[in-house]
Design a protein around this motif. Structure first.
Motif, PDB file in Angstrom:
ATOM      1  N   LYS A 181      -5.653  10.389   2.853  1.00 51.46           N
ATOM      2  CA  LYS A 181      -4.699   9.281   2.733  1.00 51.46           C
ATOM      3  C   LYS A 181      -3.300   9.837   2.459  1.00 51.46           C
ATOM      4  CE  LYS A 181      -7.628   5.886   3.420  1.00 51.46           C
ATOM      5  NZ  LYS A 181      -8.168   5.067   2.344  1.00 51.46           N
TER       6      LYS A 181
ATOM      7  N   GLN B 116       0.785  -1.225   0.000  1.00 58.22           N
ATOM      8  CA  GLN B 116       0.000   0.000   0.000  1.00 58.22           C
ATOM      9  C   GLN B 116       0.819   1.277   0.000  1.00 58.22           C
ATOM     10  OE1 GLN B 116      -4.368  -0.732   1.389  1.00 58.22           O
ATOM     11  NE2 GLN B 116      -3.146   0.381   2.827  1.00 58.22           N
TER      12      GLN B 116
ATOM     13  N   GLU C 146       0.740  -4.301   3.575  1.00 57.95           N
ATOM     14  CA  GLU C 146      -0.328  -4.415   4.562  1.00 57.95           C
ATOM     15  C   GLU C 146      -0.494  -5.845   5.071  1.00 57.95           C
ATOM     16  OE1 GLU C 146      -5.076  -4.647   4.409  1.00 57.95           O
ATOM     17  OE2 GLU C 146      -4.294  -2.785   3.594  1.00 57.95           O
TER      18      GLU C 146
ATOM     19  N   TYR D  59      -5.796   7.808  -3.594  1.00 56.88           N
ATOM     20  CA  TYR D  59      -5.156   7.202  -2.434  1.00 56.88           C
ATOM     21  C   TYR D  59      -3.761   7.734  -2.154  1.00 56.88           C
ATOM     22  CZ  TYR D  59      -5.693   3.394   0.903  1.00 56.88           C
ATOM     23  OH  TYR D  59      -5.889   2.662   2.051  1.00 56.88           O
TER      24      TYR D  59
ATOM     25  N   ARG E  10      -2.381   2.293  -4.940  1.00 59.72           N
ATOM     26  CA  ARG E  10      -2.503   3.106  -3.722  1.00 59.72           C
ATOM     27  C   ARG E  10      -1.266   3.938  -3.464  1.00 59.72           C
ATOM     28  NH1 ARG E  10      -6.147  -1.370  -0.363  1.00 59.72           N
ATOM     29  NH2 ARG E  10      -8.020  -0.942  -1.554  1.00 59.72           N
TER      30      ARG E  10
ATOM     31  N   GLY F 119      -7.303  -1.680   8.064  1.00 57.26           N
ATOM     32  CA  GLY F 119      -7.331  -2.147   6.686  1.00 57.26           C
ATOM     33  C   GLY F 119      -7.909  -3.536   6.542  1.00 57.26           C
TER      34      GLY F 119
ATOM     35  N   GLY G 179       0.048   1.222   6.449  1.00 58.26           N
ATOM     36  CA  GLY G 179      -0.713   2.072   5.551  1.00 58.26           C
ATOM     37  C   GLY G 179       0.080   3.203   4.936  1.00 58.26           C
TER      38      GLY G 179
ATOM     39  N   SER H 121      -1.115  -3.702  10.001  1.00 60.60           N
ATOM     40  CA  SER H 121      -1.294  -3.265   8.616  1.00 60.60           C
ATOM     41  C   SER H 121      -0.521  -1.972   8.373  1.00 60.60           C
ATOM     42  CB  SER H 121      -2.773  -3.048   8.331  1.00 60.60           C
ATOM     43  OG  SER H 121      -3.491  -4.247   8.527  1.00 60.60           O
TER      44      SER H 121
ATOM     45  N   GLY I 105      -8.298  -0.285   2.361  1.00 63.26           N
ATOM     46  CA  GLY I 105      -6.911  -0.376   2.774  1.00 63.26           C
ATOM     47  C   GLY I 105      -6.638   0.310   4.093  1.00 63.26           C
ATOM     48  N   ALA I 106      -5.508  -0.028   4.680  1.00 71.27           N
ATOM     49  CA  ALA I 106      -5.077   0.629   5.906  1.00 71.27           C
ATOM     50  C   ALA I 106      -4.879   2.117   5.646  1.00 71.27           C
ATOM     51  CB  ALA I 106      -3.781   0.000   6.407  1.00 71.27           C
TER      52      ALA I 106
END
Length: 741
Positions: free
Chosen positions: A193, A48, A63, A240, A289, A142, A95, A93, A148-149
């Motif tokens: 994010k 990620q 993750e 993201y 991401r 996530g 991120g 996770s 996602g995280a």
């Protein structure tokens, strides 16, 4: 999944000394061990976040593996940083990550903490905890492709900027976590994010507002980038990640559009290009991401759904990929349940990957049932598996609260048992199941605090209630005794549902438990328990006698990180799902108590699952303009500038005719207008760039036009440009131009 047999990832290892049997009490219970699968080491599971150091080292926040992995510039794996866990220096996770000016690494994980490592992985410190105060975060843990995280990190000088995703705000700190201040309060951003910093400007991937917010270093809004939610030119769909190259171009990981979008430089940040489309082939993307650039302008994209890193140039031209997928054959992502049939075949619930993998006694992969995520959701969350006497597999899907029965011969679902709910024959958040010799399926119906029972044909036959939130279950072959784990104890129940014994209790000594996982019985009636929180396996006698334990936290042979499932096979082997090490370990027991092996048909191999599809993206946005209108009949040709927002090929067709109508002489028909058509074959144009394309009539065509002009110079031109990209329909643009010869 092909039926070809595959070798063990880790070969069989003889245990020569107690040191090779970590954590064993009172003695080592096995003589050899083997494992299939691995965490880290270049295997990626939902990567990620990505960052590129000045020396070319690429850091990837993974993750599903709960690690940061480092690769060299060519994509060769170098090392893992961190390890799974919840303490400082341990990761859940991952991120977000970023690099400080000294090359050190800052990592945000699902424990709402920021960890600080040296480039080599030595822990320097960290800060953070759950909450809403300054220095407290809610990043979010996530759930793979479902969400996602969270978190976003960026460093400028000695300042660290943090996206506190689920708290909908942006914070700023010194690198050690001091001097914290909230610079963007909730209400301005929604689910922020990725972050990037250039000069005094901060760029925020404002996920749910479908834009990139641009502020100064104090959080004052300057502008935003993007044209709202959608799939069109310059639009974004839950962006993201964000990154800038050395020239100030802005690149956005457009997550649900499965592409990267490029905008030009400040102050207007106009839309320039896009690249990528949904798919699994090199250069195609699935839920991109993380995104980063290196000093040469290359773009590194965390291709999350495809478990790899893609490298492009600024125009979207594909360069290379690296990373091995954790969804490949013989790899696992969060394996939980495991069972062995009467022939020695083992089925592993590969939970995050949404499938069951079947292994032969030697560890060779025989078949895969279900489908790897993302994909058709046959098994969105398989957590436990058991075999009936015929070798059919009963797979407990926790998310849908049902049991899917897979036919031995075909490897396809034959029927389902139960449904979600609290009524008779329903399940709620179930955790484990077992089948006795009479064909009774007993389920740990966790959410309903009971043991639910079904026949293998799906008929509901009752339940044992008031057990508490039972997390695992094991049943003697004759069904006379059922073991159920609740909390840190194990209870034994007779056929009438009366509790006859209770043992265990919280602790780390022999016989004590910490968040036990699943359980299995051997022929002697001894109970093997995955002591998940203590990173070990324990054996109890039929009445709870404390017999033995082995295992410690780690990634070596006989070491575990949160083991969840156990099974005894007919060859005297104990199989353990080493969940957070993303592998399965098998131990050949020194004093096996195993049933006799029987012959069963080989597991069937179903056809490969259909991969999901997405609508093709729009064709290229084509722009074309004339750079000169005089000298249309010159041999050097007329210059036109053509550009596309994605890499394309452009074909030009130019139709020329004199502007002055032909002379009509008395008594004669009007002369037919002279029309000539020139063409230019397809020419490549890089995405977001433009090229000068020249088109000219042939010498014979030019002679015809000069004759028709009779000394005049005016020409009418119609240019038809057609742009074709690798995806989407061709785009046509028509341009009318007034020309002179």
């Amino acid at each position: 999944m092909p039926a070809a047999r595959r070798p063990l990832v880790v070969a069989l290892l003889a245990v020569a000394a107690a040191a090779a049997c970590p954590g064993a009490q009172p003695a080592c219970p096995y003589t050899a061990s083997a494992s299939v699968g691995q965490a880290g080491g270049g295997v990626l599971r939902f990567p990620q976040a990505v960052a590129v150091a000045g020396d070319g080292t690429v850091y990837v926040g993974d993750e599903g593996s709960h690690l940061v992995q480092a690769f060299d510039a060519s994509g060769r794996w170098l090392r893992d940083i961190g390890r799974p866990g919840t303490r400082l220096g341990e990761l859940t996770s991952v991120g977000a990550l970023t690099l400080a000016g000294d090359g050190s690494l800052l990592v945000a994980s699902g424990t709402d903490r920021i960890h600080h490592f040296t480039p080599g992985g030595t822990l320097l410190g960290g800060f953070g905890r759950p909450g809403t105060g300054i220095g407290e975060f809610h990043f979010g843990s996530g759930h793979a492709n479902d969400g996602g995280a969270g978190g976003g990190l960026a460093v400028s000088g000695g300042r660290l900027f943090v996206s506190d995703t689920s708290n909908d705000r942006i914070l700023r700190f010194s690198l050690d976590g001091t001097n914290g201040v909230e610079i963007i309060a909730p209400g301005t951003v929604a689910n922020p994010k990725g972050l990037a910093v250039r000069g005094s400007r901060l760029y925020v991937a404002d996920d749910q507002h479908h834009r990139v917010l641009v502020t100064d270093a104090g959080g004052r809004t300057l502008t935003s980038i993007g044209k709202g939610n959608g799939t069109g030119p310059g639009q974004l769909n839950f962006p993201y990640g964000v990154a800038l190259d050395g020239a100030g171009r802005v690149f956005v990981a457009d997550d649900l559009n499965h592409r990267v979008v490029r905008f030009s430089t400040a102050p207007a940040y106009p839309y320039k290009a896009r690249f990528g489309s949904y798919g699994t082939q090199p250069g195609q993307l699935a839920y991109p991401r993380g995104i980063a650039t290196d000093g040469a302008g290359a773009l590194y994209v965390a291709n999350t759904g495809n478990d790899r890193i893609e490298v492009f140039d600024r125009t979207g031209a594909y360069q290379r990929s690296f990373g091995t997928s954790g969804r490949g054959p013989g790899q696992y992502s969060g394996p939980t349940g495991v069972a062995a049939d009467s022939s020695g075949v083992r089925a592993v619930a590969d939970t995050t990957n949404g499938r069951v993998q079947l292994l032969g006694p030697d560890g060779a992969l025989l078949a895969s049932w279900g489908s790897p995520a993302p994909g058709p959701t046959i098994l969105p969350q398989p957590v436990s598996v058991a075999f009936d006497a015929a070798g059919n597999a009963y797979v407990l899907d926790q998310r849908r609260a049902r049991i899917l029965v897979f036919d031995r011969a075909t490897g396809l679902p034959a029927r389902s048992i139960a449904s979600q709910g609290s009524g008779p024959g329903q399940l709620l958040d179930p955790s484990a199941l077992a089948i006795d010799a009479e064909g009774i399926v007993t389920v740990a119906d966790t959410g309903n605090a009971r043991l639910a029972r079904f026949r293998t044909d799906g008929t509901y036959v009752g339940s044992t209630t008031q057990t508490g939130a039972v997390r695992s279950v094991a049943v003697t072959p004759d069904g006379s005794l059922t073991y159920a784990a609740v909390g840190n104890t194990v209870g034994a129940y007779d056929a009438a549902g009366t509790q006859t014994a209770r043992f265990g209790g919280t602790g780390t000594k022999l016989g004590k438990l910490n968040a036990p996982g699943q359980m299995a019985l051997d022929v002697a009636g001894n109970l093997w328990v995955a002591d998940r929180g203590n990173n070990r396996v324990q054996q109890f006698g039929p009445e709870g006698q404390r017999l033995l334990t082995f295992g410690v936290r780690g990634a070596g042979a006989g070491e575990f990180v949160h083991p969840t499932g156990v099974a005894i096979d007919c060859q005297g082997g104990l199989t353990v799902t080493d969940t957070d090490n993303a592998r399965v370990q098998r131990f050949q027991l020194a004093a096996p108590s195993a049933p006799a092996c029987r012959t069963l048909p080989a597991p069937g191999t179903p056809p490969p699952p259909k991969t999901p599809t997405r609508p093709a993206p729009d064709g290229p946005v084509l722009s074309v303009r004339a750079l000169r209108t005089s000298g249309a009949l010159r041999t050097t040709g007329l210059p036109f500038r053509a550009g596309c927002d994605t890499s394309c090929s452009v074909t030009l067709t130019l139709r020329l005719t004199p502007r002055k109508a032909p002379v009509k002489k008395r008594g004669r028909k009007a002369e037919t207008p002279v029309v000539v058509t020139a063409t230019l074959a397809a020419q490549p144009v890089p995405g977001g760039e433009s090229r000068v394309l020249r088109i000219a009539p042939s010498s014979a065509q030019a002679t015809r036009l000069r004759k028709a002009l009779r000394g005049a110079r005016g020409l009418s031109g119609q240019l038809v440009a057609v742009a074709t990209a690798t995806t989407g329909s061709p785009t046509t643009s028509t341009l009318e131009v007034r020309l002179t010869s």
